[in-house]
Design a protein around this motif. Structure first.
Motif, PDB file in Angstrom:
ATOM      1  N   VAL A 213       0.841  -1.204   0.000  1.00 43.39           N
ATOM      2  CA  VAL A 213       0.000   0.000   0.000  1.00 43.39           C
ATOM      3  C   VAL A 213       0.874   1.252   0.000  1.00 43.39           C
ATOM      4  CG1 VAL A 213      -1.798   1.277   1.224  1.00 43.39           C
ATOM      5  CG2 VAL A 213      -1.823  -1.233   1.219  1.00 43.39           C
ATOM      6  N   ARG A 214       0.526   2.213  -0.856  1.00 44.41           N
ATOM      7  CA  ARG A 214       1.201   3.502  -0.880  1.00 44.41           C
ATOM      8  C   ARG A 214       0.161   4.612  -1.031  1.00 44.41           C
ATOM      9  NH1 ARG A 214       4.445   0.179  -0.052  1.00 44.41           N
ATOM     10  NH2 ARG A 214       6.561  -0.090  -0.851  1.00 44.41           N
ATOM     11  N   PHE A 215       0.550   5.822  -0.655  1.00 46.71           N
ATOM     12  CA  PHE A 215      -0.253   7.017  -0.900  1.00 46.71           C
ATOM     13  C   PHE A 215       0.642   8.068  -1.531  1.00 46.71           C
ATOM     14  CE2 PHE A 215      -2.482   4.801   2.438  1.00 46.71           C
ATOM     15  CZ  PHE A 215      -3.825   4.954   2.105  1.00 46.71           C
ATOM     16  N   ALA A 216       0.162   8.727  -2.580  1.00 50.16           N
ATOM     17  CA  ALA A 216       0.919   9.811  -3.218  1.00 50.16           C
ATOM     18  C   ALA A 216      -0.024  10.607  -4.104  1.00 50.16           C
ATOM     19  CB  ALA A 216       2.081   9.253  -4.044  1.00 50.16           C
ATOM     20  N   ASP A 217       0.282  11.882  -4.263  1.00 48.38           N
ATOM     21  CA  ASP A 217      -0.500  12.739  -5.163  1.00 48.38           C
ATOM     22  C   ASP A 217       0.098  12.635  -6.555  1.00 48.38           C
ATOM     23  OD1 ASP A 217      -1.968  14.657  -6.430  1.00 48.38           O
ATOM     24  OD2 ASP A 217      -1.208  16.344  -5.265  1.00 48.38           O
ATOM     25  N   LEU A 218      -0.601  11.979  -7.459  1.00 48.62           N
ATOM     26  CA  LEU A 218      -0.066  11.736  -8.799  1.00 48.62           C
ATOM     27  C   LEU A 218      -0.330  12.862  -9.780  1.00 48.62           C
ATOM     28  CD1 LEU A 218      -0.996   7.960  -9.088  1.00 48.62           C
ATOM     29  CD2 LEU A 218       1.310   8.914  -8.852  1.00 48.62           C
ATOM     30  N   ASP A 219      -1.378  13.666  -9.550  1.00 50.36           N
ATOM     31  CA  ASP A 219      -1.727  14.695 -10.537  1.00 50.36           C
ATOM     32  C   ASP A 219      -1.599  16.119 -10.024  1.00 50.36           C
ATOM     33  OD1 ASP A 219      -3.835  14.518  -8.806  1.00 50.36           O
ATOM     34  OD2 ASP A 219      -5.384  14.307 -10.335  1.00 50.36           O
ATOM     35  N   GLY A 220      -1.077  16.294  -8.802  1.00 52.56           N
ATOM     36  CA  GLY A 220      -0.816  17.643  -8.302  1.00 52.56           C
ATOM     37  C   GLY A 220      -2.053  18.406  -7.907  1.00 52.56           C
ATOM     38  N   ASP A 221      -3.161  17.698  -7.622  1.00 50.82           N
ATOM     39  CA  ASP A 221      -4.375  18.410  -7.218  1.00 50.82           C
ATOM     40  C   ASP A 221      -4.461  18.588  -5.701  1.00 50.82           C
ATOM     41  OD1 ASP A 221      -4.933  15.835  -6.392  1.00 50.82           O
ATOM     42  OD2 ASP A 221      -6.835  15.651  -7.477  1.00 50.82           O
ATOM     43  N   GLY A 222      -3.445  18.085  -4.965  1.00 50.34           N
ATOM     44  CA  GLY A 222      -3.416  18.240  -3.519  1.00 50.34           C
ATOM     45  C   GLY A 222      -4.068  17.102  -2.763  1.00 50.34           C
ATOM     46  N   TYR A 223      -4.675  16.159  -3.474  1.00 53.41           N
ATOM     47  CA  TYR A 223      -5.345  15.027  -2.834  1.00 53.41           C
ATOM     48  C   TYR A 223      -4.518  13.757  -3.045  1.00 53.41           C
ATOM     49  CZ  TYR A 223      -9.381  18.150  -2.763  1.00 53.41           C
ATOM     50  OH  TYR A 223     -10.217  19.211  -2.552  1.00 53.41           O
ATOM     51  N   SER A 224      -4.178  13.091  -1.965  1.00 57.60           N
ATOM     52  CA  SER A 224      -3.377  11.873  -2.081  1.00 57.60           C
ATOM     53  C   SER A 224      -4.197  10.750  -2.686  1.00 57.60           C
ATOM     54  CB  SER A 224      -2.875  11.447  -0.702  1.00 57.60           C
ATOM     55  OG  SER A 224      -1.974  12.385  -0.168  1.00 57.60           O
ATOM     56  N   ASP A 225      -3.646  10.120  -3.709  1.00 57.17           N
ATOM     57  CA  ASP A 225      -4.260   8.951  -4.328  1.00 57.17           C
ATOM     58  C   ASP A 225      -3.764   7.695  -3.604  1.00 57.17           C
ATOM     59  OD1 ASP A 225      -5.388  10.640  -6.450  1.00 57.17           O
ATOM     60  OD2 ASP A 225      -3.286  10.855  -7.035  1.00 57.17           O
ATOM     61  N   ILE A 226      -4.504   6.606  -3.736  1.00 58.65           N
ATOM     62  CA  ILE A 226      -4.095   5.341  -3.119  1.00 58.65           C
ATOM     63  C   ILE A 226      -3.539   4.424  -4.195  1.00 58.65           C
ATOM     64  CG2 ILE A 226      -6.355   4.224  -3.327  1.00 58.65           C
ATOM     65  CD1 ILE A 226      -5.850   3.001  -0.541  1.00 58.65           C
ATOM     66  N   ILE A 227      -2.519   3.660  -3.820  1.00 63.97           N
ATOM     67  CA  ILE A 227      -1.779   2.858  -4.791  1.00 63.97           C
ATOM     68  C   ILE A 227      -1.558   1.471  -4.208  1.00 63.97           C
ATOM     69  CG2 ILE A 227       0.425   2.670  -6.022  1.00 63.97           C
ATOM     70  CD1 ILE A 227       0.291   5.956  -5.382  1.00 63.97           C
ATOM     71  N   ALA A 228      -1.718   0.446  -5.032  1.00 64.60           N
ATOM     72  CA  ALA A 228      -1.464  -0.934  -4.623  1.00 64.60           C
ATOM     73  C   ALA A 228      -0.455  -1.559  -5.572  1.00 64.60           C
ATOM     74  CB  ALA A 228      -2.758  -1.742  -4.620  1.00 64.60           C
ATOM     75  N   ILE A 229       0.575  -2.162  -5.010  1.00 66.50           N
ATOM     76  CA  ILE A 229       1.576  -2.868  -5.806  1.00 66.50           C
ATOM     77  C   ILE A 229       1.150  -4.334  -5.844  1.00 66.50           C
ATOM     78  CG2 ILE A 229       4.024  -3.426  -6.027  1.00 66.50           C
ATOM     79  CD1 ILE A 229       4.354  -0.896  -4.039  1.00 66.50           C
ATOM     80  N   GLN A 230       0.672  -4.777  -7.004  1.00 68.84           N
ATOM     81  CA  GLN A 230       0.068  -6.097  -7.136  1.00 68.84           C
ATOM     82  C   GLN A 230       1.139  -7.196  -7.220  1.00 68.84           C
ATOM     83  OE1 GLN A 230      -3.035  -5.916  -6.730  1.00 68.84           O
ATOM     84  NE2 GLN A 230      -3.946  -4.170  -7.789  1.00 68.84           N
TER      85      GLN A 230
END
Length: 424
Positions: A213-230
């Protein structure tokens, strides 16, 4: 007359974007004249005001003064012996002090608060306050009021720079991944203080392996997106549609492939444009990074670089923005418990690191160390997840320097498993 740097490492891409957004909004001296450098100088002033605990009006008063005095440039000379953003005379301090934006801003604020005790500057006109601090000849006092409206726009824009968090408000939330695969998040109501959490919501389901599980803002809108490494090596991201709410995701994309070992994957903004890059810590100790040129979309990467060497143990590697310039520093948690940080002087490029310093001691278990911005000032705090479940945090008072931590307090209790604790 030359302009000296305002921030270590120089302006960022975010500074350039801020300048472009501000130019058409301004009406007076700086209209069409804001550039990345001016924006970086204004940012340094705003951060100094924030660091002192004052408000946006104080920042606007300081910015109005720099517009009049130097066109928001850190000048090495001026009228007689005046230098710096505020064109302060030699009686105010040494050359080095007056051309240090943080020192100069705080000196300006010292005088402002002595002229206007008990916060009375809050209700006085911006131009009047600036003129009383600077004490120009009578015929020039009017100039500060002329720039007041633009100063408010600049101060507000930079004060509200987007800092990634789940809610988009820049204050990191705390999250726990439960044994049933749910991710529960608690809203950060108050910033850096004892137990600052408000309501909680479930923001994810089916995440059984916390290492993926990771969290990062991918598009610079200020909201952290959630990411899963499958398990098949794909990196799947879900877009944060905005707001702190139950399951806020409104879109999904595969942003990476062939990332088979989740412990070797990192995401952080290296160039200050607000969009996180993806990184892989290779078995030979190299860290390869791919530049985020596309935001939130399928495989948004448009360039690659080796940004680190000699990082043989991926568990010891963390990245976080320590000085609030938007560019993440890299850190190694050594076996002796020291945390060594390297300053990001170059953004996204081959080996962008400048000086290094020790920013932590006593962190013998890397899995218990965290960095996240709790109060929204852009500078990451350091946290330790204790064996009793307490999360102890130290406030970042100094940015990038040796042991920059100030006050410490317990911000959470009951987080007994550090591997299941996240700060987006």
């Amino acid at each position: 007359m030359s302009a000296l740097p305002c921030v270590p490492g120089g302006p960022t891409q975010q500074d350039a974007s801020n300048a472009a957004a501000l130019n058409p909004q301004l009406a007076k001296k700086m209209r069409g004249n804001m550039n990345a450098y001016n924006s970086s100088c204004a940012r340094a002033v705003v951060q100094a005001v924030k660091g002192r605990g004052l408000n946006q009006r104080a920042a606007a008063i300081a910015i109005a003064t720099t517009i009049v005095e130097s066109s928001i440039a850190n000048l090495d000379s001026g009228d007689r012996d005046s230098v710096g953003l505020f064109q302060q005379r030699s009686s105010w301090g040494t050359f080095a002090e007056r051309t240090n934006p943080v020192w100069a801003t705080n000196k300006f604020l010292d005088v402002m608060e002595s002229f206007y005790p008990n916060g009375s500057w809050n209700t006085a006109p911006i131009g009047e306050v600036a003129a009383n601090v600077q004490r120009p000849a009578a015929q020039y006092r009017y100039r500060y009021a002329v720039e007041a409206d633009d100063a408010v726009k600049i101060a507000n824009a930079l004060w509200n720079m987007k800092r990634p968090s789940l809610s988009g408000e820049g204050r990191a939330e705390i999250m726990a991944l439960h044994d049933n695969g749910d991710i529960q998040a608690w809203y950060n109501v108050a910033g850096f203080k004892e137990m600052p959490w408000g309501g909680s919501v479930t923001i994810g389901r089916g995440f059984s392996d916390p290492s993926r599980v990771r969290f990062a803002d991918l598009d610079g809108d200020g909201y952290s997106d959630i990411i899963a490494i499958q398990e098949n090596g794909d990196v799947q991201a879900w877009h944060n549609g905005g707001a702190f709410k139950e399951m806020p995701w409104d879109g999904a994309a595969i942003i990476g492939r062939d990332f088979f070992d989740p412990n070797r994957v990192r995401l952080a903004d290296l160039d200050g444009d607000g969009r996180a890059e993806i990184m892989a810590i290779q078995e030979n100790g190299d860290i390869q990074a791919w530049h985020n040129g596309g935001g939130f979309k399928e495989m948004p990467w448009d360039g690659a670089a080796i940004i680190g060497r000699g990082f043989l143990d991926p568990n010891e590697v963390q990245l976080a923005d320590l000085d609030g310039d938007g560019r993440a520093e890299i850190m190694a948690i050594h076996p002796n418990g020291e945390i060594q940080a390297w300053y990001n002087a170059g953004g996204f490029k081959e080996m962008p690191w400048g000086d290094s310093t020790i920013v932590g001691r006593g962190f013998t278990d890397p899995s218990r160390a965290r960095f996240a911005d709790l109060d929204g000032d852009g500078r990451a705090e350091i946290m330790a997840i204790q064996s009793n479940g307490d999360v102890q945090a130290w406030h970042n008072d100094g940015g990038f320097k040796e042991m920059p931590w100030g006050a410490s307090l317990v911000i959470a209790i009951g987080f007994t498993d550090p591997t299941r604790t996240f700060f987006p």
